[in-house]
Design a protein around this motif. Structure first.
Motif, PDB file in Angstrom:
ATOM      1  N   ALA A 197       0.846  -1.193   0.000  1.00  0.00           N
ATOM      2  CA  ALA A 197       0.000   0.000   0.000  1.00  0.00           C
ATOM      3  C   ALA A 197       0.875   1.234   0.000  1.00  0.00           C
ATOM      4  CB  ALA A 197      -0.936   0.004   1.203  1.00  0.00           C
ATOM      5  N   ASP A 198       0.300   2.304  -0.579  1.00  0.00           N
ATOM      6  CA  ASP A 198       1.053   3.561  -0.622  1.00  0.00           C
ATOM      7  C   ASP A 198       1.137   4.205   0.755  1.00  0.00           C
ATOM      8  OD1 ASP A 198       1.425   3.199  -3.303  1.00  0.00           O
ATOM      9  OD2 ASP A 198      -0.286   4.445  -3.892  1.00  0.00           O
ATOM     10  N   ARG A 199       0.081   4.076   1.529  1.00  0.00           N
ATOM     11  CA  ARG A 199       0.066   4.711   2.853  1.00  0.00           C
ATOM     12  C   ARG A 199      -0.890   3.953   3.772  1.00  0.00           C
ATOM     13  NH1 ARG A 199      -4.574   8.016   2.777  1.00  0.00           N
ATOM     14  NH2 ARG A 199      -5.464   8.186   0.653  1.00  0.00           N
ATOM     15  N   GLY A 200      -0.818   4.295   5.061  1.00  0.00           N
ATOM     16  CA  GLY A 200      -1.679   3.656   6.042  1.00  0.00           C
ATOM     17  C   GLY A 200      -1.408   4.212   7.425  1.00  0.00           C
ATOM     18  N   TYR A 201      -2.130   3.673   8.389  1.00  0.00           N
ATOM     19  CA  TYR A 201      -1.891   4.071   9.781  1.00  0.00           C
ATOM     20  C   TYR A 201      -2.363   2.938  10.697  1.00  0.00           C
ATOM     21  CZ  TYR A 201      -6.888   5.227  10.185  1.00  0.00           C
ATOM     22  OH  TYR A 201      -8.257   5.175  10.208  1.00  0.00           O
ATOM     23  N   LEU A 202      -1.876   2.995  11.953  1.00  0.00           N
ATOM     24  CA  LEU A 202      -2.199   1.979  12.960  1.00  0.00           C
ATOM     25  C   LEU A 202      -3.112   2.570  14.010  1.00  0.00           C
ATOM     26  CD1 LEU A 202       1.354   0.432  13.401  1.00  0.00           C
ATOM     27  CD2 LEU A 202      -0.635  -0.770  12.488  1.00  0.00           C
ATOM     28  N   GLU A 203      -4.004   1.740  14.523  1.00  0.00           N
ATOM     29  CA  GLU A 203      -4.921   2.160  15.581  1.00  0.00           C
ATOM     30  C   GLU A 203      -5.013   1.043  16.606  1.00  0.00           C
ATOM     31  OE1 GLU A 203      -9.484   2.475  15.364  1.00  0.00           O
ATOM     32  OE2 GLU A 203      -8.779   4.507  14.924  1.00  0.00           O
ATOM     33  N   TYR A 214      -4.832   0.102   8.923  1.00  0.00           N
ATOM     34  CA  TYR A 214      -5.620   0.636   7.817  1.00  0.00           C
ATOM     35  C   TYR A 214      -4.662   0.978   6.679  1.00  0.00           C
ATOM     36  CZ  TYR A 214      -9.385   1.067  11.241  1.00  0.00           C
ATOM     37  OH  TYR A 214     -10.347   0.809  12.195  1.00  0.00           O
ATOM     38  N   LEU A 215      -4.930   0.419   5.490  1.00  0.00           N
ATOM     39  CA  LEU A 215      -4.099   0.652   4.321  1.00  0.00           C
ATOM     40  C   LEU A 215      -4.931   1.290   3.210  1.00  0.00           C
ATOM     41  CD1 LEU A 215      -2.149  -2.741   4.210  1.00  0.00           C
ATOM     42  CD2 LEU A 215      -1.347  -0.558   5.140  1.00  0.00           C
ATOM     43  N   PHE A 216      -4.280   2.121   2.395  1.00  0.00           N
ATOM     44  CA  PHE A 216      -4.971   2.829   1.313  1.00  0.00           C
ATOM     45  C   PHE A 216      -4.151   2.721   0.025  1.00  0.00           C
ATOM     46  CE2 PHE A 216      -5.908   4.851   5.378  1.00  0.00           C
ATOM     47  CZ  PHE A 216      -7.299   4.852   5.384  1.00  0.00           C
ATOM     48  N   ASP A 217      -4.897   2.575  -1.075  1.00  0.00           N
ATOM     49  CA  ASP A 217      -4.298   2.558  -2.409  1.00  0.00           C
ATOM     50  C   ASP A 217      -3.203   1.500  -2.520  1.00  0.00           C
ATOM     51  OD1 ASP A 217      -5.951   4.683  -3.069  1.00  0.00           O
ATOM     52  OD2 ASP A 217      -4.455   6.173  -2.446  1.00  0.00           O
ATOM     53  N   GLY A 218      -3.632   0.256  -2.528  1.00  0.00           N
ATOM     54  CA  GLY A 218      -2.652  -0.809  -2.601  1.00  0.00           C
ATOM     55  C   GLY A 218      -3.161  -2.018  -3.357  1.00  0.00           C
ATOM     56  N   ASP A 231       3.992 -25.020 -10.614  1.00  0.00           N
ATOM     57  CA  ASP A 231       3.012 -24.173 -11.300  1.00  0.00           C
ATOM     58  C   ASP A 231       2.068 -23.533 -10.281  1.00  0.00           C
ATOM     59  OD1 ASP A 231       1.571 -22.900 -13.226  1.00  0.00           O
ATOM     60  OD2 ASP A 231       0.356 -24.662 -13.731  1.00  0.00           O
ATOM     61  N   PRO A 232       2.546 -22.550  -9.500  1.00  0.00           N
ATOM     62  CA  PRO A 232       1.678 -21.920  -8.512  1.00  0.00           C
ATOM     63  C   PRO A 232       0.649 -21.016  -9.183  1.00  0.00           C
ATOM     64  CG  PRO A 232       3.788 -20.812  -8.569  1.00  0.00           C
ATOM     65  CD  PRO A 232       3.911 -21.990  -9.488  1.00  0.00           C
ATOM     66  N   VAL A 233      -0.511 -20.923  -8.530  1.00  0.00           N
ATOM     67  CA  VAL A 233      -1.583 -20.062  -9.019  1.00  0.00           C
ATOM     68  C   VAL A 233      -1.669 -18.850  -8.104  1.00  0.00           C
ATOM     69  CG1 VAL A 233      -4.040 -19.869  -9.503  1.00  0.00           C
ATOM     70  CG2 VAL A 233      -2.836 -22.013  -9.962  1.00  0.00           C
ATOM     71  N   THR A 234      -1.546 -17.663  -8.654  1.00  0.00           N
ATOM     72  CA  THR A 234      -1.593 -16.434  -7.879  1.00  0.00           C
ATOM     73  C   THR A 234      -2.780 -15.591  -8.321  1.00  0.00           C
ATOM     74  OG1 THR A 234      -0.137 -15.290  -9.430  1.00  0.00           O
ATOM     75  CG2 THR A 234       0.902 -16.419  -7.562  1.00  0.00           C
ATOM     76  N   GLU A 235      -3.180 -14.703  -7.399  1.00  0.00           N
ATOM     77  CA  GLU A 235      -4.307 -13.799  -7.677  1.00  0.00           C
ATOM     78  C   GLU A 235      -3.944 -12.419  -7.140  1.00  0.00           C
ATOM     79  OE1 GLU A 235      -8.999 -14.124  -6.913  1.00  0.00           O
ATOM     80  OE2 GLU A 235      -7.786 -13.938  -5.108  1.00  0.00           O
ATOM     81  N   GLU A 236      -4.077 -11.418  -7.948  1.00  0.00           N
ATOM     82  CA  GLU A 236      -3.769 -10.052  -7.549  1.00  0.00           C
ATOM     83  C   GLU A 236      -5.034  -9.209  -7.592  1.00  0.00           C
ATOM     84  OE1 GLU A 236      -0.675  -6.374  -8.570  1.00  0.00           O
ATOM     85  OE2 GLU A 236      -0.784  -8.139  -9.880  1.00  0.00           O
ATOM     86  N   THR A 237      -5.294  -8.526  -6.487  1.00  0.00           N
ATOM     87  CA  THR A 237      -6.455  -7.637  -6.403  1.00  0.00           C
ATOM     88  C   THR A 237      -5.994  -6.280  -5.922  1.00  0.00           C
ATOM     89  OG1 THR A 237      -6.909  -8.372  -4.133  1.00  0.00           O
ATOM     90  CG2 THR A 237      -8.050  -9.537  -5.928  1.00  0.00           C
ATOM     91  N   HIS A 238      -6.698  -5.252  -6.362  1.00  0.00           N
ATOM     92  CA  HIS A 238      -6.376  -3.887  -5.953  1.00  0.00           C
ATOM     93  C   HIS A 238      -7.456  -3.375  -5.005  1.00  0.00           C
ATOM     94  CE1 HIS A 238      -3.107  -3.347  -8.912  1.00  0.00           C
ATOM     95  NE2 HIS A 238      -3.825  -4.200  -9.656  1.00  0.00           N
ATOM     96  N   PHE A 239      -7.077  -2.496  -4.136  1.00  0.00           N
ATOM     97  CA  PHE A 239      -8.033  -1.953  -3.164  1.00  0.00           C
ATOM     98  C   PHE A 239      -7.762  -0.471  -2.958  1.00  0.00           C
ATOM     99  CE2 PHE A 239      -4.464  -3.695  -0.714  1.00  0.00           C
ATOM    100  CZ  PHE A 239      -4.090  -2.615   0.055  1.00  0.00           C
ATOM    101  N   ASP A 240      -8.834   0.227  -2.558  1.00  0.00           N
ATOM    102  CA  ASP A 240      -8.703   1.628  -2.150  1.00  0.00           C
ATOM    103  C   ASP A 240      -8.516   1.743  -0.645  1.00  0.00           C
ATOM    104  OD1 ASP A 240      -9.045   2.484  -4.764  1.00  0.00           O
ATOM    105  OD2 ASP A 240     -11.233   2.527  -4.573  1.00  0.00           O
ATOM    106  N   ARG A 241      -9.163   0.803   0.048  1.00  0.00           N
ATOM    107  CA  ARG A 241      -9.072   0.817   1.516  1.00  0.00           C
ATOM    108  C   ARG A 241      -9.067  -0.633   1.994  1.00  0.00           C
ATOM    109  NH1 ARG A 241     -12.446   1.530   6.253  1.00  0.00           N
ATOM    110  NH2 ARG A 241     -11.520   3.066   7.684  1.00  0.00           N
ATOM    111  N   TYR A 242      -8.144  -0.922   2.901  1.00  0.00           N
ATOM    112  CA  TYR A 242      -7.996  -2.306   3.386  1.00  0.00           C
ATOM    113  C   TYR A 242      -7.755  -2.254   4.896  1.00  0.00           C
ATOM    114  CZ  TYR A 242      -6.437  -7.213   3.453  1.00  0.00           C
ATOM    115  OH  TYR A 242      -6.323  -8.560   3.706  1.00  0.00           O
TER     116      TYR A 242
END
Length: 483
Positions: A197-203, A214-218, A231-242
């Motif tokens: 993620a590009d940025r985030g913070y801890l609580e 909390y992570l953002f833009d990753g 032959d591993p199977v991978t999956e990539e997903t994008h998120f705005d907030r995680y």
């Protein structure tokens, strides 16, 4: 005269209070600083509650009290009696017909009561304090380090996760360029993944047991099931907030019950250690008696066929070396060997005798090891028993040393007191430390290990007091004999 004498005694006692308290607190401070320097690395970085650190320091103050009190007694005597002599009060007292010992006597009585208190403290308070401190040290040592992220450093303090943060803003607690490696866990249905993620913070939660990231833009890259090992199977997903939560209960400090832990020689009273010593002595005598009661004699069997059966391997070996069954027997200085019919049986008998001798030697060595181990433990316990009383008794010895030296030097400042005090205390503590090591190695007895310095300094102090209070000199002994 009696009223003046009583006032003089009270004045001398009052002069001891200030130097004693000052030296006592100074030594306590130095010992405390030494303790912190030795153990600061075990306390920092683990997120320990302040109360636990304070309790650990307080429990370790107990042994410092036992060490600081005799030191303070010596320095206080050197300063108080040195000042007393420096102001010519000793000369005036002698001119009034008052023996200097009457001034030393109330200080000796005070030191006696201090000795009684320290003996009780060392025997009943110190062992429990040492046990609590030891239990706390074990709990602290087994505690995992607290959650502490640092820029450009991997952090794996939370099980199953690895953190890497490129930059941290301490003012806003913001994280930048965050990488979180998630390890697989079948029990928690957690798959292997890499979260960036590009940025985030801890609580953190109110009780500090739960930490939320909390992570953002990753993006998240997960490893799915493998169709083959290559032959591993991978999956990539994008998120705005995680958002992901971590359980910090494993990082929290947990106390154990000190009474449920075993005690050693430094956490036991003298009565308990003497009971252990009695048990060890009974075990030692039992092993010795059992060993001597064993039948270690060797009787050759009357039937030579039994020897032949037991030494079959020896027969084969003898045949290989050219010793045949028909070879005549050899003459020997041992009667039992000459009773055998041939050389083969003679060799069998010798082999049986050697085997029994080796067994006997092994039993003797085992007995020696067991007895030596128990003697070493007995010595270690008895050293601690004597130490509980020899160190408090040093308060009396240091009065006998400090009072006459202070009066002879006629200097009551801290410089002279520190100079003479350092010399005597160095001798005393080196004697105790080396005596303990020698007693643990069974070179000397525990009594001499702990009481040697007291006896030597006690003889010197007694002579100095007699020399101060009377006209006796050692040189008078041979002067009278010459006349």
């Amino acid at each position: 005269m009696k009223l003046i004498f009583n006032k003089l005694q009270r004045d001398v006692l009052r002069r001891h209070i200030g130097p004693f308290v000052f030296c006592f607190l100074t030594v306590m401070f130095l010992l405390l600083m030494q303790f912190l320097m030795l153990h600061i690395d075990k306390l920092v970085g683990k997120g320990l509650p302040l109360g636990i650190i304070i309790e650990l320091i307080i429990t370790n103050l107990a042994y410092m009290v036992v060490l600081a009190a005799p030191m303070a007694t010596l320095v206080a005597c050197l300063m108080a009696f040195g000042k007393f002599s420096e102001l010519n009060e000793l000369t005036a007292m002698r001119a009034a017909g008052v023996n200097p010992f009457h001034v030393i006597k109330p200080v000796l009585i005070s030191a006696f009561f201090l000795c009684i208190f320290l003996g009780w403290f060392s025997n009943y308070v110190l062992p429990d304090a040492n046990q609590r401190a030891r239990s706390l040290f074990i709990d602290i040592r087994t505690k995992k380090p607290g959650f502490d992220l640092k820029p450009n450093e991997f952090y794996d303090g939370i099980e199953g996760y690895i953190f890497l943060v490129k930059n941290i803003n301490n003012e806003t607690d913001s994280l930048y360029n965050v990488t979180l490696i998630q390890k697989p866990d079948s029990d928690k249905n957690r798959k292997e993944a890499v979260i960036k993620a590009d940025r985030g913070y801890l609580e953190s939660s109110a009780d500090g047991q739960l930490l939320t990231l909390y992570l953002f833009d990753g993006s998240t890259l997960r490893n799915l099931t493998r169709t083959s090992s290559y032959d591993p199977v991978t999956e990539e997903t994008h998120f705005d907030r995680y958002r992901i939560s971590f359980d910090l209960s494993d990082l929290s400090f947990s106390r154990s019950n000190p009474d449920q832990r075993t005690r050693n020689d430094r956490t036991m009273s003298a009565e308990a250690m003497l009971a252990v010593v009695d048990s060890l002595r009974i075990e030692r005598e039992s092993h010795i008696e059992e060993s001597f009661n064993q039948d270690n004699s060797f009787t050759p069997p009357a039937d030579t066929t039994e020897i032949t059966r037991q030494t079959y391997q020896l027969q084969v070996s003898s045949n290989r070396t050219g010793v045949a069954d028909t070879v005549d027997k050899v003459k020997s200085e041992y009667l039992a060997v000459n009773l055998m019919k041939n050389r083969k049986n003679q060799l069998g008998l010798a082999e049986m005798a050697i085997s029994d001798l080796r067994k006997y030697k092994s039993n003797v060595e085992n007995l020696k090891t067991n007895v030596s181990w128990r003697d070493s433990r007995i010595s270690r316990y008895l050293v601690e028993v004597h130490k509980k009383f020899s160190i408090p008794f040093a308060c009396l010895i240091f009065v006998l040393i400090g009072a006459p030296i202070g009066m002879f030097t006629k200097k009551g400042n801290i410089g002279y007191a520190a100079l003479f005090g350092t010399g005597f205390l160095t001798f005393y503590w080196i004697s105790l430390i080396q005596g303990e090591k020698m007693a643990d190695r069974l070179f000397i007895t525990p009594f001499w290990a702990m009481w040697f310095s007291n006896i030597i300094l006690g003889i010197i102090g007694t002579y100095l007091v007699v020399r101060l209070c009377t006209s006796f000199k050692i040189s008078n002994l041979w002067k009278k004999s010459d006349s």
